[in-house]
Write an enzyme that holds these catalytic residues in place. Structure first.
Site, short mmCIF file in Angstrom:
data_model
loop_
_atom_site.label_atom_id
_atom_site.label_comp_id
_atom_site.label_asym_id
_atom_site.label_seq_id
_atom_site.Cartn_x
_atom_site.Cartn_y
_atom_site.Cartn_z
N SER A 91 -3.55 -12.40 -3.12
CA SER A 91 -2.91 -11.38 -2.26
C SER A 91 -1.38 -10.87 -2.97
CB SER A 91 -2.74 -11.68 -0.66
OG SER A 91 -3.97 -11.78 -0.27
N GLU A 187 -11.30 -8.48 -2.11
CA GLU A 187 -10.98 -9.36 -0.95
C GLU A 187 -12.32 -9.56 -0.09
OE1 GLU A 187 -8.56 -11.29 0.11
OE2 GLU A 187 -6.67 -10.42 -0.67
#
EC number: 3.5.2.6
Length: 310
Positions: A91, A187
């Site tokens: 992230s 993701e």
């Protein structure tokens, strides 16, 4: 104004990547858009950094592989440990994605006020903000806020779409002069962090250089730089990592990542009172897939950085 966040066409992505590679990857300086940025991603840069034996001791006690790169932007002094080894990006890409969009679309254009619509089918695991906004959509500004401050994964994917997917995101890094970091998946697939797998990886030196360019350098205009700083300072996920190892009176902005194999990642820009900013990347990973991330390791490594930089 509203529109749906659709991926760039394959040909567009290829042209963007080719252009970025041709313009920037062969030199480690980039004059793309505004400003010229030197990105220290090679061994020749990090070999002059201070190597502190305390990092190796932390690896021994924690059972993790630890990567560190920090630079005092005022003095130029650096601290490094495994600074050119690959670690998962996870992230930490989200702050860079917002920086890339700010670079392409200054705030004055109104781009960040446009509403992006997405479907419930596009929601992925851990999307605390976007899952509540399926009916209304979210502005690009709101997506960046969610992606950075709470690490909302669907928000991260919507930002990737605006950049042309992982390939377009990687091209944006190449245009900064980063020939090392790469994003290959979306993701949440990018969180596998398998040892030896170079997909979706970066190095401490490259990651720190990218954040330095966007938050401290002149790649962005002042309003855009201030906005990115504000998002990073408002982050809520890093209290026990780099932030925990810094003096309480420092202003800190950071972006974390927590993929598999007990990986704990954090990259930060810190503003000590009366001094130039310090950029710090501390990345760690373990050998067991289901291991727990060691937040305290990152905090302790940061304390070593602060002591070593003086």
């Amino acid at each position: 104004m509203t529109f749906s966040a659709l991926p760039f066409r394959r040909a567009d992505r290829r042209r963007l990547l080719a252009a970025a590679l041709a313009a920037c990857a062969l030199t480690l300086t980039a004059a793309c858009d505004s400003g010229t940025v030197t990105v220290p991603v090679t061994d020749s840069v990090t070999t002059s950094a201070v190597a502190d034996p305390r990092f190796a001791e932390l690896e021994t006690t924690s059972g993790a592989r630890l990567g560190v790169f920090a630079v005092d932007t005022g003095s130029g002094r650096t601290v490094a440990h495994r600074a050119d080894e690959r670690f998962p990006m996870a992230s930490t890409f989200k702050g860079l994605a917002c920086g890339a969009l700010l670079r392409e679309h200054p705030l004055s254009t109104g781009y960040f006020d446009q509403v992006i619509h997405y479907s419930a089918a596009e929601l992925v695991e851990y999307s605390p903000v976007t899952e509540t906004r399926v009916e209304t959509g979210m502005t690009v500004r709101e997506l960046c806020d969610a992606a950075i401050t709470v690490s909302d994964n669907t928000a991260g994917n919507q930002l990737l779409k605006l950049l042309g997917g992982p390939e377009g995101f990687t091209a944006s890094l190449r245009s900064l002069g980063d020939a090392t970091s790469r994003l290959d998946r979306w993701e949440t697939d990018l969180n596998t962090a398998i040892p030896g797998d170079e997909r979706d990886t970066t190095t401490p030196a490259a990651l720190a250089a990218d954040y330095r360019a966007l938050v401290v350098g002149d790649v962005l205009g002042a309003p855009e730089r201030d906005q990115l700083k504000a998002w990073l300072v408002a982050n809520t996920t890093g209290a026990t990592r780099i932030r925990a190892g810094l003096p309480a009176d420092w202003t800190v902005g950071d972006k974390t990542g927590s993929p598999a194999y007990g990986s704990a990642l954090d990259v930060a820009v810190a503003w000590p009172p009366g001094r130039a900013p310090i950029v710090i990347a501390v990345l760690s990973t373990k050998s067991e897939q289901d291991a727990e991330p060691d937040n305290a390791l990152l905090a302790e490594a940061t304390r070593v950085v602060v002591d070593a930089l003086g």
